[in-house]
Design an enzyme around this catalytic site. Structure first.
Site, PDB file in Angstrom:
ATOM      1  N   GLY B 467       0.837  -1.196   0.000  1.00 12.13           N
ATOM      2  CA  GLY B 467       0.000   0.000   0.000  1.00 12.13           C
ATOM      3  C   GLY B 467       0.868   1.241   0.000  1.00 12.13           C
ATOM      4  O   GLY B 467       0.388   2.379  -0.014  1.00 12.13           O
ATOM      5  N   GLY B 661       6.800   5.863   5.400  1.00 17.95           N
ATOM      6  CA  GLY B 661       5.747   4.973   5.883  1.00 17.95           C
ATOM      7  C   GLY B 661       5.483   5.079   7.367  1.00 17.95           C
ATOM      8  O   GLY B 661       4.391   4.773   7.828  1.00 17.95           O
ATOM      9  N   GLU B 662       6.471   5.503   8.130  1.00 24.12           N
ATOM     10  CA  GLU B 662       6.309   5.428   9.578  1.00 24.12           C
ATOM     11  C   GLU B 662       6.265   6.763  10.296  1.00 24.12           C
ATOM     12  O   GLU B 662       5.595   6.913  11.316  1.00 24.12           O
ATOM     13  CB  GLU B 662       7.417   4.520  10.143  1.00 24.12           C
ATOM     14  CG  GLU B 662       7.154   3.140   9.599  1.00 24.12           C
ATOM     15  CD  GLU B 662       8.167   2.084   9.922  1.00 24.12           C
ATOM     16  OE1 GLU B 662       9.095   1.958   9.129  1.00 24.12           O
ATOM     17  OE2 GLU B 662       8.010   1.390  10.920  1.00 24.12           O
TER      18      GLU B 662
END
Ligand code: FES
Ligand code: FES
Lengths: 167, 696
Positions: B467, B661-662
């Protein structure tokens, strides 16, 4: 116990044999190989399995297949017109209203059903004026789309996509 | 540097390559690969938290028409390596936690498999158990190292002495609960076992086909070349799919029992609460000693957290306090309780997410204690070099993120004191927190480029798109590196037959795989010149980066939240969050924005909703499904905006880019908790911020 039923899925008539315990979702996925509706929870808690039956949104995991003998089912794969994406699907693409894409077919079916509910004047918890016409405001979209979880957190883009696709 | 010469694909908001397939529901996820008459395996899970299986009675299950096999320890013991307790599935009767696999049934349909599983009778010898933190009867211990390999403890200077001498002191304890990844696609696998020669094909929902292959090869004692793992699309993971788990071993055992047949396994949502990892709960004590002007002299961050007796997992919750702010004396410690609980594992920003909740809430408390604006406090404690390594920063832009965020958010209009703004039934407040995430590059990825007859390039690497936008971003990177349009690139990922790729974890994908693609493109140009012939082929690995030794490499961000707390019910609403991030060059602004805002939404969910509630009597998660374990729904989320600085990190890799992403989840919960304090004057130090915390 097995039963033979027919379903019209995305315009195609299919005959299949199901266990009377088989959910509509498992009938579509495991018996017919129609994987557009997803299984996120199997308990009516996430909306990933949302399909349309006669323009109404339905959680396929909470429906028994045998109870829908003869039904017409539309999944996200069958919403468009040939190669042409359904406007809601197109808006999801334009707004990047998804990431992993797993909740997405359910979100899109749910959005299509939801917009027709709004058009028919159905009220929601956040409808301000029960007498007046109902409109697809951001608050209405958020409220009415809350049965469809998205762990990727695409909600702001989902709202933007539906707003864009709303008539 | 790439992006300056190529086709201009890097930096463009390209639409997702697989987007059309995803909006029509036709992109195949692990379970959705068709096989004629597949079998279905359903696990039976332990109902006691600690003990031994005395006997398993499968006779009733076997009596059911359509059951093809039952699996119990006596059937399969000794067939897989048992050193790693997570993968020692059915190798003995030992039960380490409630929800462990103790048997399984394979049947013709999922309904029959499930029914048969309920007919399996398991008899246990039950031992005492301990599942709560801090444990009453079990010693805490210091792990050898924490996740990522960092030291468990660090100390510099005499923190206690400096604390004692400080004019302003904060000494507070913060708690974060067990949190569960809950990707929308449950962990699923299809295994096919061929004999003569032995071969395993596994369709899996994973963040790394090569990690799965390597781990299973070891566990099964099978040559890795005999295993193929395929995973083109993944319905989210957020860390839980960063390693295989017990169910992967189970589906292989089932397939091995029925060679030649495809065996499907789809974990139920409830089973995921004990089998695929979770963020362990933490108790974090933070002590800060500062002068009245806010300058920090001493910072101590002591972490106590849950691990499992079955397998150690040490969340690196305290590492953020080693580098975020100046302090001449500093101490960080991690202590684990090895409990009779499922095995914790990575969940989005492991370490930073819970650690920065504690640190950034403590910083807010310090700001009030000093009578300083929380942004000003942070600016006064900006370190010129990395306090931990002493290295210069490859780019520390926290101050810019804070200032730009303050301006966009309208920070200066906030009342100075808490409980200063009421709007009807609602107390209104704003809060801020910093975010941080290391700029990681993992070694060991390789990419291959082949020129096809039609003039397009096939670019292959066993990477994953969970994703994150990998399909699109790597295509853009390859296009620029090859100097062609993205339509001339055909990317192949998600198959262990492709060149090796590191796991999609630690926001390292774009850096690790992207660098390999750039290196392969360079090798391709070097080897084949400007007019390569069809069939021309080159491979290259992620290059080593000597600058890793010379710079401390981190992404930073600022998180701003507006919170409304209902004066009568305590309900917390978050109408608005804004994040400003520094993450190097952004490869694709469209997908990056989705990742960042998505991380912030998960941070909001962490702040307001998420808590796995454990019943200490039986050791299970009481609310182990999506009705009981609420994750933010659409109506929980208001305006969410992410921006980033226009920036290229010249040291981090050939792209100047870091993953995103984080970092979006880091600091969000603290910003919201700080805003809730500003709204109400009630300081909540234990997540989540449920309504009861603001009443009475
Ligand atoms: S799968 Fe039907 S609601 Fe979740
Ligand atoms: S896009 Fe991944 S869950 Fe919604």
């Amino acid at each position: 116990m097995d039963s033979t039923i027919t379903l019209t899925v995305d315009g195609e008539r299919r005959e299949l044999t199901v266990d009377t315990r088989t959910t509509l979702l498992d009938a579509l996925r495991d018996r017919l190989g129609v994987y557009a509706p997803k299984k996120g929870c199997d308990h009516g808690q996430c909306g990933s399995c949302t399909v349309l039956m006669e323009d109404r949104r339905v959680l396929a995991c909470l429906s028994l297949a045998v109870a829908h003998d003869g039904a017409r089912v539309t999944t996200a794969a069958g919403l468009g017109d040939g190669d042409e994406l359904h406007p809601v699907a197109g808006a999801f693409l334009d707004e990047d209203a998804f990431q992993c894409g797993y909740c997405t077919p359910g979100q899109i079916c749910s959005a299509v059903g939801m917009l027709s509910e709004v058009a028919s004047g159905w009220l929601s918890h956040v409808t301000e004026d029960p007498e007046g016409p109902v409109e697809a405001t951001d608050a209405e979209i958020r409220e009415r789309m809350s049965g469809n979880l998205c762990r990727c957190g695409a909600y702001p883009h989902i709202v933007a996509a539906i707003r864009r696709a709303a008539p | 540097m790439i992006g300056t010469e190529g086709s201009g694909a890097v930096g463009a908001p390209m639409e997702r390559i697989e987007g059309r397939a995803k909006v029509t529901g036709t992109a195949p996820y692990a379970y959705e690969h068709d096989f004629p008459d597949p079998l279905h395996v359903h696990p039976v899970l332990s109902t006691v938290p600690r003990g031994r299986v005395r006997s398993v009675d499968v006779s009733a299950a076997q009596g059911l028409t359509g059951v093809r096999a039952t699996l119990t320890a006596p059937d399969v013991a000794g067939t897989v390596g048992a050193e790693d307790r997570e993968f020692a599935v059915l190798q003995d009767g030992e039960v380490f936690f409630r929800g462990q696999i103790v048997a399984a049934v394979v049947a013709d349909t999922p309904e029959i498999a499930r029914q048969a599983a309920t007919l399996v009778r398991v008899d246990y010898e039950v031992d005492d158990h301990e599942v709560e933190l801090p444990p009453a009867r079990r010693e805490l211990y210091r792990p050898e190292e924490v996740n990522t390999g960092a030291e468990a403890d660090t100390a510099r200077g005499d923190a206690d002495a400096v604390l004692a001498d400080s004019t302003v002191r904060i000494d507070r304890t913060y708690r974060t609960p067990r949190e569960y990844n809950n990707p929308m696609e449950p962990h699923c696998s299809i295994a096919v076992w061929e004999t003569d020669p032995e071969r395993l094909v596994l369709y899996d929902s994973t963040q790394g086909v090569h990690v799965v292959r390597r781990t299973l090869a070891e566990v099964l004692g099978l040559d890795a070349e005999r295993i193929r793992v395929i995973s083109p699309h993944v319905g989210g993971g957020f860390g839980s799919k960063g390693s295989p788990h017990a169910h992967n071993v189970l589906v292989v055992l089932a397939a091995r029992a029925l060679p030649g047949r495809a065996v499907k396994l789809a974990l139920t949502r409830r089973q995921m609460f004990s089998l695929v990892g979770y963020r362990p709960n933490t108790i974090q004590r933070i002590r800060i000693g500062a002068e009245e002007d806010g300058r920090i002299g001493a910072l101590v961050h002591d972490v106590v957290e849950t691990s499992s007796l079955a397998k150690e997992y040490a969340e690196q919750s305290g590492v953020c306090s080693r580098m975020m702010y100046t302090a001449r004396a500093r101490r960080t410690t991690h202590r684990l309780a090895a409990l009779d609980v499922p095995i914790p594992f990575w969940m989005r920003a492991p370490g930073e997410a819970p650690g920065m909740f504690a640190l950034e809430t403590a910083m807010d408390e310090l700001a009030y204690a000093c009578g300083l604006d929380p942004i000003e406090l942070r600016l006064r404690n900006e370190p010129g070099r990395d306090p931990e390594s002493g290295l210069p920063w490859s780019g520390r832009h926290l101050a810019r993120c804070l200032r730009q965020g303050a301006e966009r958010f309208g920070w200066d209009t906030r009342p100075e004191l808490p409980r200063g703004h009421r709007d009807g039934d609602w107390w209104v407040g704003t809060g801020v927190a910093s975010a941080v995430y290391p700029r990681l590059t993992l070694p060991g990825s390789e990419a291959e480029i082949v020129l096809e007859r039609d003039g397009s390039h096939t670019v292959s690497i066993g990477a994953a798109d969970i994703g994150t936008g990998t399909w699109t971003a790597l295509t853009q990177i390859a296009a620029d590196a090859l100097g062609c349009g993205p339509d001339r690139v055909r990317l192949r990922i998600g198959d262990s037959r492709l060149p090796t790729a590191s796991v999609a974890g630690g926001s390292s994908g774009i850096s690790s795989w992207g660098s390999a693609v750039v290196a392969a493109a360079r090798a391709f140009r070097d080897a084949h010149g400007d007019r390569p012939a069809p069939g021309a082929r080159s491979r290259a690995e992620t290059p080593e980066n000597p600058e890793r030794e010379e710079y401390a490499m981190y992404s930073f961000g600022s998180q701003f939240a507006e919170v409304r707390v209902n004066a009568d019910t305590g309900e917390v609403r978050v109408p608005r969050i804004l994040g400003v991030f520094s993450a190097g060059r952004i490869i694709n602004p469209r997908t990056a924005r989705s990742q960042l805002t998505g991380g912030m939404v998960m941070g909001l969910s962490m702040a307001l909703h998420e808590e796995g509630v454990v019943d200490p009597r039986f050791g299970h998660v009481v609310n182990g499904d999506l009705a009981g374990y609420h994750v933010a729904a659409n109506a929980d989320v208001g305006r969410v905006e992410a921006e980033w600085l226009d920036e290229v990190d010249p040291h981090v890799n050939a792209l100047g880019a870091a993953g995103v992403g984080e970092i979006g989840i880091v600091g969000t919960a603290a910003a919201i908790a700080n805003a809730a304090f500003h709204a109400t004057g009630v300081r909540v130090r234990d997540l989540p911020l449920t309504p009861d915390r603001f009443l009475g």
